[in-house]
Design an enzyme around this catalytic site. Sequence first.
Site, short mmCIF file in Angstrom:
data_model
loop_
_atom_site.label_atom_id
_atom_site.label_comp_id
_atom_site.label_asym_id
_atom_site.label_seq_id
_atom_site.Cartn_x
_atom_site.Cartn_y
_atom_site.Cartn_z
N ALA A 37 0.82 -1.21 0.00
CA ALA A 37 0.00 0.00 0.00
C ALA A 37 0.85 1.25 0.00
CB ALA A 37 -0.91 0.01 1.22
N CYS A 38 0.36 2.26 -0.72
CA CYS A 38 0.96 3.59 -0.63
C CYS A 38 -0.14 4.62 -0.83
CB CYS A 38 2.10 3.77 -1.64
SG CYS A 38 1.58 3.91 -3.37
N GLY A 39 0.23 5.85 -1.03
CA GLY A 39 -0.77 6.91 -1.14
C GLY A 39 -1.69 6.75 -2.35
#
Lengths: 123, 418
Positions: A37-39
């Site tokens: 996950a990231c932004g």
Amino acid sequence: MITGAKEDARVRSQSKAPGRQAFSKEGGGIIKRIIVACGTAIATSTHVASKIKKALEDRNLKVPILQCRVSEIEGLARDSDMVVATTQVPSTVRAKVVSGLPILLGRGDKEVIEEIIRFVLEK
Amino acid sequence: MLASVVNFLTGLGPTVMLPILILILGLILGQKISEALRSALTIGVGFVGLNLVIGLLIGALAPATQALIERTGVNLTAMDVGWGVAAAIAFGTRVGALIVPLAFGINIVMLLTKTTRTLNVDIWNFWHYAFTGSLVTIITGSIPLGLVAAAIHAVVALKIADLTGPQVQEFFELPGVAIPQGWAITSVPIVLVMNKILDKIPGINKIKADPETVQKKLGVVGQPIFLGFILGALFGLLAGYDITKLLQLSVSMAGVMLLVPRIIAIFMEGLVPLSESAKAFLQKRFGGREFYVGLDSAILIGHPVTIAAGILLIPITLGLAAVLPGNTTLPFADLAATAFFVCMATLFTRGDLFRTTVIGAVIMIVVLYTSSSLAPLITANAASIGYQMPEGATTITALSGGNWIAWLLASVAKLLAK
């Protein structure tokens, strides 16, 4: 379907908060997954995911890797998943969380990869 | 000689030109041929995919924008195609083709001369520097001037990353990290000034807002697929569509919001090996030195205040676009990335949601005006690499391209070109 429901119940009884419907949507089967996950689910997570994918391929391990935005982890992660995030993860997420930052930085990346491999190899 | 080589390469178009350059760069940095070839082709394929989604985006959004303008009389003629498309266009230009060696070269020189402490390994976000440079090239017709402009943006980015690095490391608990991301750095001066102004207003610190509540109540709006659907419905409604067309537009827009980023991820995948080799190359040479590693501002986006302010900024930005006199930008694709616009505000307000949102609104005013002003240039750039807009239709822009450094350098270029 029936075996799926059984496994579902088993996992739920093991989980820390009984009654939480971790598997309600996906149905049965405890397939371990790695959620990166990231932004945006695009930039840094793609970078981290491709490194993990390569490390797993090198060891002939097959585990589904999902990419998502941090705001989506809550709805996506099951208790049996491992979340590798390049940014802060909401404290409410109960799956195992590790930071993917060392992979981006190239410092301490081997340790993170090792941790992921250990997770995959665990029964 | 060099000019004719550059002309030949640009004549090939980005689907061929970029892979060739990525291949060469990969080999220079010591990749195996198979690896370099794979990442080069992946980049080319990313462009092919991008052609498809741009067609989808323009095909669905342009008629709706047209109808919306005719029916409501608002003058929002510049469609926001988002950071993915803006980045690909920037990389696809002649300046974009040279941006990786340019930005790395500058970084190495600045590290050697100790004029920066930041080693920027965030190759993807070199697109911001390429974007600025490509605007100057399209105005002046000169590649060297474009490269100078891109270089200026890259230098300013490293300097601001140096200055903000310690705060970033302390507040977000990210040891050794700095943020030279081309857009984020341009928000720093705005944030600092606004924060000082807010300090002068009595009672402002008493206003408390809870990020968790915002995220719980409105979080669904921030997810691209729902955001696309809702915006499609909103635009359809304003355009006076009947229910069939309205729903069709909504689902198309949901599709665009989901698909464009997926395609961009292919692009990213192609860049990863290059970024890795470059990192290894630089760390071998500067390994003994203490430096900050420059990363994407995406790593700051997970802060609850940033996420909450990002969600609140979606309606605020739409409202501002409608009422600001002279604004021509119709916000769309980058509304899924509003958190990026406030990540530095969260830092300097020390995680105060109310302040972050207020500062975010001011930032969006600047962004809307800059992206409106740059729209004709971005459209011309897109056309120069083969993305023609439909006849007599609208222009394209991106909120993420709305940075004042690009605007400032483009304005200087306009004066020079006269």
